[in-house]
Design an enzyme around this catalytic site. Structure first.
Site, mmCIF file in Angstrom:
data_model
loop_
_atom_site.group_PDB
_atom_site.id
_atom_site.type_symbol
_atom_site.label_atom_id
_atom_site.label_comp_id
_atom_site.label_asym_id
_atom_site.label_seq_id
_atom_site.Cartn_x
_atom_site.Cartn_y
_atom_site.Cartn_z
ATOM 1 N N CYS A 169 14.004 19.429 11.893
ATOM 2 C CA CYS A 169 12.904 20.668 11.337
ATOM 3 C C CYS A 169 12.649 19.637 9.741
ATOM 4 O O CYS A 169 13.657 19.015 9.455
ATOM 5 C CB CYS A 169 13.300 21.884 10.855
ATOM 6 S SG CYS A 169 13.772 22.665 12.468
ATOM 7 N N ARG A 202 11.372 13.692 12.334
ATOM 8 C CA ARG A 202 12.085 14.554 12.830
ATOM 9 C C ARG A 202 12.828 14.974 13.339
ATOM 10 O O ARG A 202 13.306 15.146 14.381
ATOM 11 C CB ARG A 202 12.439 15.500 11.418
ATOM 12 C CG ARG A 202 12.843 13.751 9.777
ATOM 13 C CD ARG A 202 12.846 15.563 8.515
ATOM 14 N NE ARG A 202 13.717 16.690 8.999
ATOM 15 C CZ ARG A 202 14.851 16.062 8.454
ATOM 16 N NH1 ARG A 202 15.132 15.100 7.726
ATOM 17 N NH2 ARG A 202 16.561 16.396 7.859
ATOM 18 N N TRP A 215 11.855 22.312 15.020
ATOM 19 C CA TRP A 215 12.341 22.040 15.869
ATOM 20 C C TRP A 215 12.561 23.719 16.270
ATOM 21 O O TRP A 215 14.442 24.137 16.095
ATOM 22 C CB TRP A 215 13.462 21.027 15.636
ATOM 23 C CG TRP A 215 13.876 20.531 17.170
ATOM 24 C CD1 TRP A 215 13.417 18.958 17.723
ATOM 25 C CD2 TRP A 215 15.488 20.627 17.668
ATOM 26 N NE1 TRP A 215 14.045 18.967 19.021
ATOM 27 C CE2 TRP A 215 15.306 20.065 18.844
ATOM 28 C CE3 TRP A 215 16.275 21.551 17.539
ATOM 29 C CZ2 TRP A 215 16.380 20.093 19.447
ATOM 30 C CZ3 TRP A 215 16.560 21.906 18.614
ATOM 31 C CH2 TRP A 215 16.940 20.461 19.566
ATOM 32 N N ASN A 242 15.352 24.684 7.621
ATOM 33 C CA ASN A 242 15.640 24.185 8.215
ATOM 34 C C ASN A 242 16.937 24.316 8.829
ATOM 35 O O ASN A 242 18.099 24.620 7.501
ATOM 36 C CB ASN A 242 15.784 23.055 7.667
ATOM 37 C CG ASN A 242 16.672 21.635 8.575
ATOM 38 O OD1 ASN A 242 17.111 22.198 10.062
ATOM 39 N ND2 ASN A 242 16.687 20.219 8.307
ATOM 40 N N GLY A 243 17.713 24.754 9.578
ATOM 41 C CA GLY A 243 19.320 24.640 9.869
ATOM 42 C C GLY A 243 19.592 25.819 10.298
ATOM 43 O O GLY A 243 18.401 26.651 11.232
ATOM 44 N N GLU A 249 24.302 1.247 24.971
ATOM 45 C CA GLU A 249 23.049 1.502 24.079
ATOM 46 C C GLU A 249 22.055 1.337 24.824
ATOM 47 O O GLU A 249 20.809 1.983 24.171
ATOM 48 C CB GLU A 249 22.994 0.739 22.926
ATOM 49 C CG GLU A 249 22.167 0.656 21.588
ATOM 50 C CD GLU A 249 21.690 1.916 21.002
ATOM 51 O OE1 GLU A 249 21.404 2.136 20.493
ATOM 52 O OE2 GLU A 249 23.142 2.846 21.049
ATOM 53 N N LYS A 285 18.835 3.850 24.805
ATOM 54 C CA LYS A 285 17.530 3.514 24.276
ATOM 55 C C LYS A 285 16.476 4.251 25.606
ATOM 56 O O LYS A 285 15.306 4.146 25.161
ATOM 57 C CB LYS A 285 17.533 2.324 23.424
ATOM 58 C CG LYS A 285 16.576 2.009 22.842
ATOM 59 C CD LYS A 285 16.716 2.969 21.790
ATOM 60 C CE LYS A 285 17.906 3.295 21.079
ATOM 61 N NZ LYS A 285 18.493 3.759 19.872
ATOM 62 N N GLU A 332 16.187 7.566 26.331
ATOM 63 C CA GLU A 332 15.565 8.293 25.368
ATOM 64 C C GLU A 332 13.671 8.120 25.505
ATOM 65 O O GLU A 332 13.170 9.430 24.829
ATOM 66 C CB GLU A 332 15.731 7.392 23.415
ATOM 67 C CG GLU A 332 17.284 8.242 22.590
ATOM 68 C CD GLU A 332 18.215 7.561 21.878
ATOM 69 O OE1 GLU A 332 18.115 8.376 21.491
ATOM 70 O OE2 GLU A 332 17.615 6.627 21.694
ATOM 71 N N HIS A 353 33.627 2.458 42.795
ATOM 72 C CA HIS A 353 34.402 3.268 42.329
ATOM 73 C C HIS A 353 33.798 4.255 42.696
ATOM 74 O O HIS A 353 33.979 5.886 42.161
ATOM 75 C CB HIS A 353 36.297 3.210 41.361
ATOM 76 C CG HIS A 353 36.919 2.646 41.064
ATOM 77 N ND1 HIS A 353 37.768 2.378 42.121
ATOM 78 C CD2 HIS A 353 36.696 1.088 41.048
ATOM 79 C CE1 HIS A 353 38.820 1.819 41.554
ATOM 80 N NE2 HIS A 353 38.458 0.415 41.091
ATOM 81 N N LYS A 371 15.405 13.258 14.777
ATOM 82 C CA LYS A 371 15.988 12.040 13.823
ATOM 83 C C LYS A 371 17.252 11.810 13.898
ATOM 84 O O LYS A 371 18.486 11.532 13.794
ATOM 85 C CB LYS A 371 15.087 11.567 13.535
ATOM 86 C CG LYS A 371 15.606 10.555 12.986
ATOM 87 C CD LYS A 371 15.500 9.099 13.107
ATOM 88 C CE LYS A 371 15.332 7.294 12.137
ATOM 89 N NZ LYS A 371 15.471 6.298 13.426
#
Length: 603
Positions: free
Chosen positions: A2, A27, A74, A100-101, A477, A481, A484, A500, A598
């Site tokens: 948000c 964000r 969001w 926001n929260g 990573e 990436k 994402e 395995h 973000k």
């Protein structure tokens, strides 16, 4: 998650707020809205989807005023929709709020208000704040905000306007970021600096349970007891241009290309008498018998890389924990534990909670963050900063690389203090770290080759990453990436684990990205390469241990020679570019991937 922007001043607030919302798109959001104090009350325009949709609505019904609040949402409580978008206005149309929260006790508050006959329009927890504020309002908005803050449980950053107070905008926060910007033509509230940087580089950072009262000519600060507070005005040192694309098609590509300078600046701050060096020099590692690194997402992957470096150089036990798990596992830590917290934003909710849990148990905390004045930076016992500047793309690149080099330098410094390496070895290792920016610059000249290879990978349904030792750590990573921003399923595996179970996933025309920078393990990883090729896979081999003949099943990208402990800084450049160009060839919204934010400021 948000984004909040608010303005009170002498200019039309609408374009200022819309522009600020655009700077907060990184964000993550699924809807947006704006509320302006007008001559006939609050003018509210809200729209599901991207900001372009909101702008179209505003073009169709233009509004104006010199005070307003805006929000990118969001979704947490209630699906993305026009009605669930912010701002929320109470049923009496007297108070407007952006939030926001997460309000953890919203159900109880909502039920209480509904029993008093107050109707609700949305499914959100945030609407409770507006309705509760109207219920409590007694003619003084500051008193009302204090009372509302006392009733809320959970996390919040709030911007609040009242119809009876046409020149007053109030902000308050708890466990979510909020800054106050001051300029010649008015004052701002915002979730992050880029939203206001076009207008001012002078900001105040709100601490938890602090209230800012903004009017056209002044800003005042209070605690929840209504006692005045004195706060220091900070100057942002990076420019507005650094938060612009600068001719690149996406922020992510720009930020990838900025990494040589970011690494150079970060390294200098830690080894050439910068502020970071002072912190590192003052930290007595001999007090501790264990290091715990905790973080989320890419920052966690940086921690996994660091585990290999710390244990190799320092010979000290290192544990790496996901912050979202650390806070609930009753971790075995005490005053002899150093807890390292890694967070780009310094506002990651789970990492904040992990830090506070560690401090309660007596551990010493060291944070690595990118944002001065952030919660983690202020609350950790020690803090060192990455010199990444603003990172706008949701998928981190330059901040991750800066985290890595700080972790390398920490490991070298700790190893000297613990007597595990000599002064001569220290200087050799630091010179190898200092050489990384030039090696990154050389690697970035291979962009065309990486782009060409990535263009052949758009159709893959799954892509697997393998490596051994520290190469496995950076494979994590690379996989993150790719998934994402390209929405292609990917997983990272330690090469030795393929047989395995996971080798059952390999089939004809699967792509496997193999990383090889550990000379003593080159034969091992090549054995894994042969195993997957024999089952129909194609392989992209990345590293500086490459003595292979390329063919239709095996391609390779060579990295500059480096100490294997620091090789992840080179491998990740290729992995970032590969992911970027795969996503670009799919025509995706690379800077703002779906469902992601973000800064993850809620659990």
């Amino acid at each position: 998650m948000c984004g909040i922007i608010g303005y009170v001043g002498s200019e039309n607030a609408v374009p200022i707020i819309v522009e600020g919302l655009k700077k907060l798109e990184y964000r993550g959001y699924d809807s947006a809205g704006i509320a302006i104090y007008g001559t006939d009350g609050f003018n509210v325009v809200k729209q599901k989807g991207r900001l372009a949709a909101l702008e179209s609505r505003l073009d169709g019904c233009p509004i104006a005023g010199t005070m307003g609040i805006g929000h990118t949402r969001w979704a947490t409580h209630g699906e993305p929709s026009d009605i669930n978008s912010h701002p929320h206005v109470g049923s009496q149309s007297k108070i407007a709020v952006v939030h926001n929260g997460i309000i953890e006790n919203y159900k109880q508050l909502k039920l209480r208000l509904e029993r008093k006959g107050i109707p609700f329009a949305s499914q959100t927890d945030s609407e409770v704040i507006a309705q509760l504020a109207e219920y409590y309002y007694n003619g003084d908005l500051l008193d009302t905000v204090i009372r509302v803050s006392g009733a809320l449980e959970g996390s919040y950053a709030l911007g609040i306007m009242c119809l009876d107070e046409p020149d007053t905008l109030i902000a308050v926060k708890k466990d979510n970021p909020l800054i106050i910007g001051v300029s010649d033509h008015g004052h701002f509230i915002a979730s992050d600096v880029p939203a206001v940087l076009k207008h001012t580089n002078k900001v105040y950072y709100l601490n938890d349970k602090e209230i800012a009262v903004l009017q056209k000519g002044c800003v005042q600060f209070f605690n929840l007891d209504k006692e005045p507070l004195q706060k220091q005005l900070e100057t942002i040192t990076w420019s507005f241009d650094s938060a612009e694309k600068g001719g690149y098609p996406h922020f992510m590509l720009k930020e990838i290309m900025e990494q040589p300078k970011v690494l150079k600046d970060t390294i200098q701050s830690a080894i050439n008498n910068g502020d970071n060096k002072k912190v590192i020099d003052n930290l007595d590692i001999t007090r501790f018998n264990k290091i715990v690194i905790t973080a989320c997402g890419s920052a966690y992957n940086a921690g996994v890389v660091a585990k290999y470096v710390f244990e190799r150089l320092c010979r000290i036990l290192v544990e790496v924990e996901l912050a979202s798990e650390f806070r609930y596992k009753d971790a075995i830590i005490d005053e002899k534990t150093l807890v390292i917290l890694i967070s780009q934003s310094g506002e990651t909710a789970d990492t904040i909670a992990a830090m506070r849990e560690a401090k309660v148990k007596g551990a010493v905390t060291l944070s690595i963050v990118n944002v001065v004045g952030s919660t983690i930076a202020k609350e950790a016992d020690f803090c060192i900063y990455t010199a990444a500047g603003p990172e706008i793309a949701v998928a981190t690149t330059k901040a991750f690389s800066a985290q890595l080099v700080l972790l390398y330098i920490l490991a070298v410094g700790f190893a000297v203090k613990l007597g595990k390496i000599s002064g001569e070895q220290e200087q050799e290792l630091l010179s190898q770290i200092a050489a990384l920016p030039a090696k990154l610059s050389a690697l970035l000249t291979q962009v065309d080759m990486i782009q060409k290879y990535a263009s052949t990978c758009v159709g893959y349904k799954s892509i697997f990453f393998i490596g051994r030792n520290i190469d496995y750590a950076i494979a994590l990573e690379g996989s993150l990436k790719l998934k994402e921003i390209s929405y292609i399923h990917s997983e990272a595996y330690a090469g030795g684990e393929l047989k395995h179970g996971t080798i059952s996933l390999i089939e004809e025309n699967t792509l496997v990205v193999a990383i090889s920078n550990c000379k003593q393990l080159f034969g091992k990883i090549m054995s894994n390469v042969e195993q997957v090729i024999s089952r129909g896979a194609k392989v992209l081999l990345i590293g500086n241990c490459l003595d292979v003949e390329q063919n239709d099943k095996l391609s390779s990208i060579s990295l500059p020679e480096s100490n294997e402990l620091f090789s992840p800084s080179l491998s990740v450049i290729v992995l970032q570019l590969f992911s970027y160009y795969v996503a670009a060839n799919k025509g995706l919204d690379i800077d703002k991937p779906r469902n992601l934010a973000k800064s993850v400021t809620v659990e």
